[in-house]
Design a protein around this motif. Structure first.
Motif, PDB file in Angstrom:
ATOM      1  N   THR A  86       0.868  -1.166   0.000  1.00  0.00           N
ATOM      2  CA  THR A  86       0.000   0.000   0.000  1.00  0.00           C
ATOM      3  C   THR A  86       0.909   1.221   0.000  1.00  0.00           C
ATOM      4  O   THR A  86       1.814   1.322   0.824  1.00  0.00           O
ATOM      5  CB  THR A  86      -0.926   0.027   1.237  1.00  0.00           C
ATOM      6  N   CYS A 131       0.470  -7.416  -4.998  1.00  0.00           N
ATOM      7  CA  CYS A 131      -0.676  -6.548  -5.208  1.00  0.00           C
ATOM      8  C   CYS A 131      -0.286  -5.155  -4.737  1.00  0.00           C
ATOM      9  O   CYS A 131       0.559  -5.005  -3.852  1.00  0.00           O
ATOM     10  CB  CYS A 131      -1.880  -7.054  -4.415  1.00  0.00           C
ATOM     11  N   THR A 174      -1.842  -1.022  -3.933  1.00  0.00           N
ATOM     12  CA  THR A 174      -2.871   0.001  -3.857  1.00  0.00           C
ATOM     13  C   THR A 174      -2.162   1.318  -3.593  1.00  0.00           C
ATOM     14  O   THR A 174      -1.280   1.391  -2.729  1.00  0.00           O
ATOM     15  CB  THR A 174      -3.857  -0.289  -2.704  1.00  0.00           C
TER      16      THR A 174
END
Length: 140
Positions: free
Chosen positions: A88, A115, A117
């Motif tokens: 993140t 992943c 974000t």
């Protein structure tokens, strides 16, 4: 299941009462890591006026340093960039900084299938323009 608290000498000191990372089983949770230089706690690329007020920042310099700081915490914890599963990213100026940050992220994280974000925030705890919060998974 072990709960190992990790403090890293080669990373900037946390700005609060928390460790650099904590391992729980096969997962490694990194606290928010900013771009401060471990040796002197300076923030690369920040320009301040005579009163000490932040005038501008260099997102490229801050990206390079924050990525190095994340790497230092991962390595001290026995992990690698390739072990990251979730990142993140907090930016204080999405419109002004995203393009350069995204390009440098792609270079630094090449081969990493985490992943990601990215969010914009009004401010971070110190005069930084970027902070990363990461989770890694150990395979062994």
């Amino acid at each position: 299941m072990g709960h190992d608290v990790i403090r890293v000498g080669g990373a900037p000191k946390p700005v609060g009462a928390y460790p650099h990372a904590r391992r729980v089983g096969s997962l490694l949770f990194l606290s928010g890591i900013g771009p401060r230089v471990p040796a002197d706690n300076s923030i690369p690329g920040n320009v301040v006026d005579a009163d000490g007020t932040l005038v501008s920042h260099d997102i490229e310099a801050q990206c390079r340093q924050v990525f190095a700081n994340v790497r230092a915490v991962l390595e001290a914890s026995g992990a690698r960039f390739e072990d990251l599963v979730d990142v993140t990213v907090y930016l204080t100026d999405m419109a002004g900084d995203f393009e350069a940050y995204n390009r440098l992220y792609a270079e630094a994280f090449a081969g990493v299938d985490a992943c990601r974000t990215t969010v914009e925030v009004n401010a971070l705890p110190t005069a930084i323009a970027i902070e990363l919060k990461c989770v890694a998974a150990f395979t062994s």
